[in-house]
Scaffold this motif. Sequence first.
Motif, PDB file in Angstrom:
ATOM      1  N   PRO A  38       0.801  -1.242   0.000  1.00  0.00           N
ATOM      2  CA  PRO A  38       0.000   0.000   0.000  1.00  0.00           C
ATOM      3  C   PRO A  38       0.828   1.284   0.000  1.00  0.00           C
ATOM      4  CG  PRO A  38      -0.877  -1.561   1.592  1.00  0.00           C
ATOM      5  CD  PRO A  38       0.392  -2.153   1.061  1.00  0.00           C
ATOM      6  N   GLU A  39       1.957   1.317   0.730  1.00  0.00           N
ATOM      7  CA  GLU A  39       2.737   2.553   0.793  1.00  0.00           C
ATOM      8  C   GLU A  39       3.391   2.923  -0.528  1.00  0.00           C
ATOM      9  OE1 GLU A  39       5.540  -0.270   3.170  1.00  0.00           O
ATOM     10  OE2 GLU A  39       3.462  -0.312   2.520  1.00  0.00           O
ATOM     11  N   LEU A  40       3.457   1.981  -1.480  1.00  0.00           N
ATOM     12  CA  LEU A  40       4.093   2.263  -2.766  1.00  0.00           C
ATOM     13  C   LEU A  40       3.096   2.598  -3.877  1.00  0.00           C
ATOM     14  CD1 LEU A  40       6.863  -0.496  -2.840  1.00  0.00           C
ATOM     15  CD2 LEU A  40       7.037   1.874  -2.035  1.00  0.00           C
ATOM     16  N   THR A  41       1.803   2.482  -3.613  1.00  0.00           N
ATOM     17  CA  THR A  41       0.812   2.687  -4.669  1.00  0.00           C
ATOM     18  C   THR A  41       0.410   4.142  -4.870  1.00  0.00           C
ATOM     19  OG1 THR A  41      -1.004   2.238  -3.151  1.00  0.00           O
ATOM     20  CG2 THR A  41      -0.153   0.366  -4.414  1.00  0.00           C
ATOM     21  N   ASP A  42       0.593   4.988  -3.866  1.00  0.00           N
ATOM     22  CA  ASP A  42       0.189   6.390  -3.956  1.00  0.00           C
ATOM     23  C   ASP A  42       1.347   7.220  -4.511  1.00  0.00           C
ATOM     24  OD1 ASP A  42      -0.809   8.937  -3.688  1.00  0.00           O
ATOM     25  OD2 ASP A  42      -1.068   8.835  -1.502  1.00  0.00           O
ATOM     26  N   VAL A  43       1.205   7.697  -5.737  1.00  0.00           N
ATOM     27  CA  VAL A  43       2.255   8.449  -6.414  1.00  0.00           C
ATOM     28  C   VAL A  43       2.622   9.716  -5.639  1.00  0.00           C
ATOM     29  CG1 VAL A  43       2.845   9.647  -8.568  1.00  0.00           C
ATOM     30  CG2 VAL A  43       1.542   7.528  -8.641  1.00  0.00           C
ATOM     31  N   ALA A  44       1.702  10.290  -4.902  1.00  0.00           N
ATOM     32  CA  ALA A  44       1.962  11.514  -4.134  1.00  0.00           C
ATOM     33  C   ALA A  44       2.965  11.281  -3.011  1.00  0.00           C
ATOM     34  CB  ALA A  44       0.653  12.059  -3.568  1.00  0.00           C
ATOM     35  N   ARG A  45       3.210  10.038  -2.617  1.00  0.00           N
ATOM     36  CA  ARG A  45       4.160   9.745  -1.527  1.00  0.00           C
ATOM     37  C   ARG A  45       5.616   9.785  -1.988  1.00  0.00           C
ATOM     38  NH1 ARG A  45       2.975   5.035   2.266  1.00  0.00           N
ATOM     39  NH2 ARG A  45       4.390   6.277   3.502  1.00  0.00           N
ATOM     40  N   TYR A  46       5.839   9.747  -3.311  1.00  0.00           N
ATOM     41  CA  TYR A  46       7.197   9.783  -3.831  1.00  0.00           C
ATOM     42  C   TYR A  46       7.730  11.218  -3.836  1.00  0.00           C
ATOM     43  CZ  TYR A  46       6.344   4.984  -5.210  1.00  0.00           C
ATOM     44  OH  TYR A  46       6.054   3.634  -5.194  1.00  0.00           O
ATOM     45  N   ARG A  47       9.034  11.374  -3.770  1.00  0.00           N
ATOM     46  CA  ARG A  47       9.672  12.702  -3.685  1.00  0.00           C
ATOM     47  C   ARG A  47       9.679  13.446  -5.012  1.00  0.00           C
ATOM     48  NH1 ARG A  47      13.147  13.529   1.293  1.00  0.00           N
ATOM     49  NH2 ARG A  47      12.595  11.699   2.505  1.00  0.00           N
ATOM     50  N   GLY A  48       9.305  12.804  -6.066  1.00  0.00           N
ATOM     51  CA  GLY A  48       9.260  13.473  -7.360  1.00  0.00           C
ATOM     52  C   GLY A  48       8.788  12.522  -8.433  1.00  0.00           C
ATOM     53  N   GLU A  49       8.447  13.111  -9.566  1.00  0.00           N
ATOM     54  CA  GLU A  49       7.930  12.335 -10.692  1.00  0.00           C
ATOM     55  C   GLU A  49       8.905  11.264 -11.151  1.00  0.00           C
ATOM     56  OE1 GLU A  49       7.198  13.645 -15.145  1.00  0.00           O
ATOM     57  OE2 GLU A  49       5.748  14.568 -13.783  1.00  0.00           O
ATOM     58  N   ASN A  50      10.204  11.565 -11.086  1.00  0.00           N
ATOM     59  CA  ASN A  50      11.214  10.610 -11.526  1.00  0.00           C
ATOM     60  C   ASN A  50      11.979  10.020 -10.333  1.00  0.00           C
ATOM     61  OD1 ASN A  50      12.614   9.121 -13.457  1.00  0.00           O
ATOM     62  ND2 ASN A  50      14.200  10.676 -13.681  1.00  0.00           N
ATOM     63  N   ALA A  91      14.478   7.442  -4.540  1.00  0.00           N
ATOM     64  CA  ALA A  91      14.653   8.257  -3.328  1.00  0.00           C
ATOM     65  C   ALA A  91      13.669   7.762  -2.277  1.00  0.00           C
ATOM     66  CB  ALA A  91      14.390   9.730  -3.650  1.00  0.00           C
ATOM     67  N   PRO A  92      13.957   7.998  -1.000  1.00  0.00           N
ATOM     68  CA  PRO A  92      13.012   7.579   0.040  1.00  0.00           C
ATOM     69  C   PRO A  92      11.663   8.258  -0.155  1.00  0.00           C
ATOM     70  CG  PRO A  92      15.020   8.509   1.010  1.00  0.00           C
ATOM     71  CD  PRO A  92      15.113   8.698  -0.462  1.00  0.00           C
ATOM     72  N   LEU A  93      10.622   7.600   0.294  1.00  0.00           N
ATOM     73  CA  LEU A  93       9.295   8.223   0.251  1.00  0.00           C
ATOM     74  C   LEU A  93       9.325   9.496   1.086  1.00  0.00           C
ATOM     75  CD1 LEU A  93       7.069   5.039   0.706  1.00  0.00           C
ATOM     76  CD2 LEU A  93       7.746   6.156  -1.427  1.00  0.00           C
ATOM     77  N   LYS A  94       8.377  10.406   0.831  1.00  0.00           N
ATOM     78  CA  LYS A  94       8.366  11.708   1.507  1.00  0.00           C
ATOM     79  C   LYS A  94       8.377  11.596   3.027  1.00  0.00           C
ATOM     80  CE  LYS A  94       6.057  14.363  -2.113  1.00  0.00           C
ATOM     81  NZ  LYS A  94       4.802  15.027  -2.487  1.00  0.00           N
ATOM     82  N   ASP A  95       7.718  10.587   3.568  1.00  0.00           N
ATOM     83  CA  ASP A  95       7.649  10.466   5.027  1.00  0.00           C
ATOM     84  C   ASP A  95       8.780   9.611   5.603  1.00  0.00           C
ATOM     85  OD1 ASP A  95       6.711   8.096   3.974  1.00  0.00           O
ATOM     86  OD2 ASP A  95       5.050   7.901   5.380  1.00  0.00           O
ATOM     87  N   MET A  96       9.733   9.226   4.761  1.00  0.00           N
ATOM     88  CA  MET A  96      10.892   8.445   5.209  1.00  0.00           C
ATOM     89  C   MET A  96      12.072   9.378   5.418  1.00  0.00           C
ATOM     90  SD  MET A  96       9.785   5.295   5.208  1.00  0.00           S
ATOM     91  CE  MET A  96      11.327   4.480   5.471  1.00  0.00           C
ATOM     92  N   GLU A  97      13.029   8.903   6.201  1.00  0.00           N
ATOM     93  CA  GLU A  97      14.238   9.675   6.475  1.00  0.00           C
ATOM     94  C   GLU A  97      15.054   9.871   5.199  1.00  0.00           C
ATOM     95  OE1 GLU A  97      18.275   9.244   9.186  1.00  0.00           O
ATOM     96  OE2 GLU A  97      16.600   7.876   9.517  1.00  0.00           O
ATOM     97  N   SER A  98      15.480  11.098   4.946  1.00  0.00           N
ATOM     98  CA  SER A  98      16.382  11.370   3.820  1.00  0.00           C
ATOM     99  C   SER A  98      17.708  10.667   4.071  1.00  0.00           C
ATOM    100  CB  SER A  98      16.626  12.872   3.684  1.00  0.00           C
ATOM    101  OG  SER A  98      15.451  13.522   3.285  1.00  0.00           O
ATOM    102  N   GLY A  99      18.434  10.420   2.999  1.00  0.00           N
ATOM    103  CA  GLY A  99      19.745   9.811   3.142  1.00  0.00           C
ATOM    104  C   GLY A  99      19.717   8.311   3.324  1.00  0.00           C
ATOM    105  N   THR A 100      18.588   7.693   3.037  1.00  0.00           N
ATOM    106  CA  THR A 100      18.484   6.237   3.142  1.00  0.00           C
ATOM    107  C   THR A 100      18.124   5.646   1.789  1.00  0.00           C
ATOM    108  OG1 THR A 100      16.130   6.310   3.744  1.00  0.00           O
ATOM    109  CG2 THR A 100      17.729   6.332   5.555  1.00  0.00           C
ATOM    110  N   LEU A 101      18.491   4.382   1.615  1.00  0.00           N
ATOM    111  CA  LEU A 101      18.053   3.593   0.467  1.00  0.00           C
ATOM    112  C   LEU A 101      17.078   2.568   1.021  1.00  0.00           C
ATOM    113  CD1 LEU A 101      21.468   3.115  -1.359  1.00  0.00           C
ATOM    114  CD2 LEU A 101      19.778   4.923  -1.675  1.00  0.00           C
TER     115      LEU A 101
END
Length: 162
Positions: free
Chosen positions: A4-16, A36-46
């Motif tokens: 479910p967390e991967l289906t909403d395009v708005a959760r990604y940090r950008g179109e690409n 890139a990490p999802l918007k609600d995930m910590e930056s700097g992670t894979l």
Amino acid sequence: KLPPELTDVARYRGENKALEAVTVHPAFGILTGPEAPLKDMESGTLNIYSLRNDHWSFPAHNKSNGALVDMVTLPDGKIIVLERVYAGLFSGIQTTLHRIKLDGKHIQADTIHTFTPEEGLFNDNFEGITHLGENYFMMVSDDNNHPFKRTLLVYFEINEDE
């Protein structure tokens, strides 16, 4: 079917910056990861996700600009992850290889090597990796539709002690 967390395009940090890599693991099935990490995930992670709703995260080599671009599963279940770092037009491109071991909910991540422009090696946009058997691999670069760039194939070996 995606978690479910991967289906909403708005959760990604950008179109690409959406799903970029996929591999099949003997214990966890199909694995995928966003560039890139999802918007609600910590930056700097894979981040790696299974279609069974598992999620693993590990620090990027470059916490500001590291991007997951591909991964390949080895017969023993370890995963080689390809991280690309592009920080701007004049900074060049770095490529980092990580060795990942998944154990239930735990992840062990080790950096194998980072290729930097300063080394004079592979200042290109590598976006694909494949395992060719034993310890041999091939990476492929994207020419970014640039008239002076070309697609490169790099054949290399990763020793167990690396």
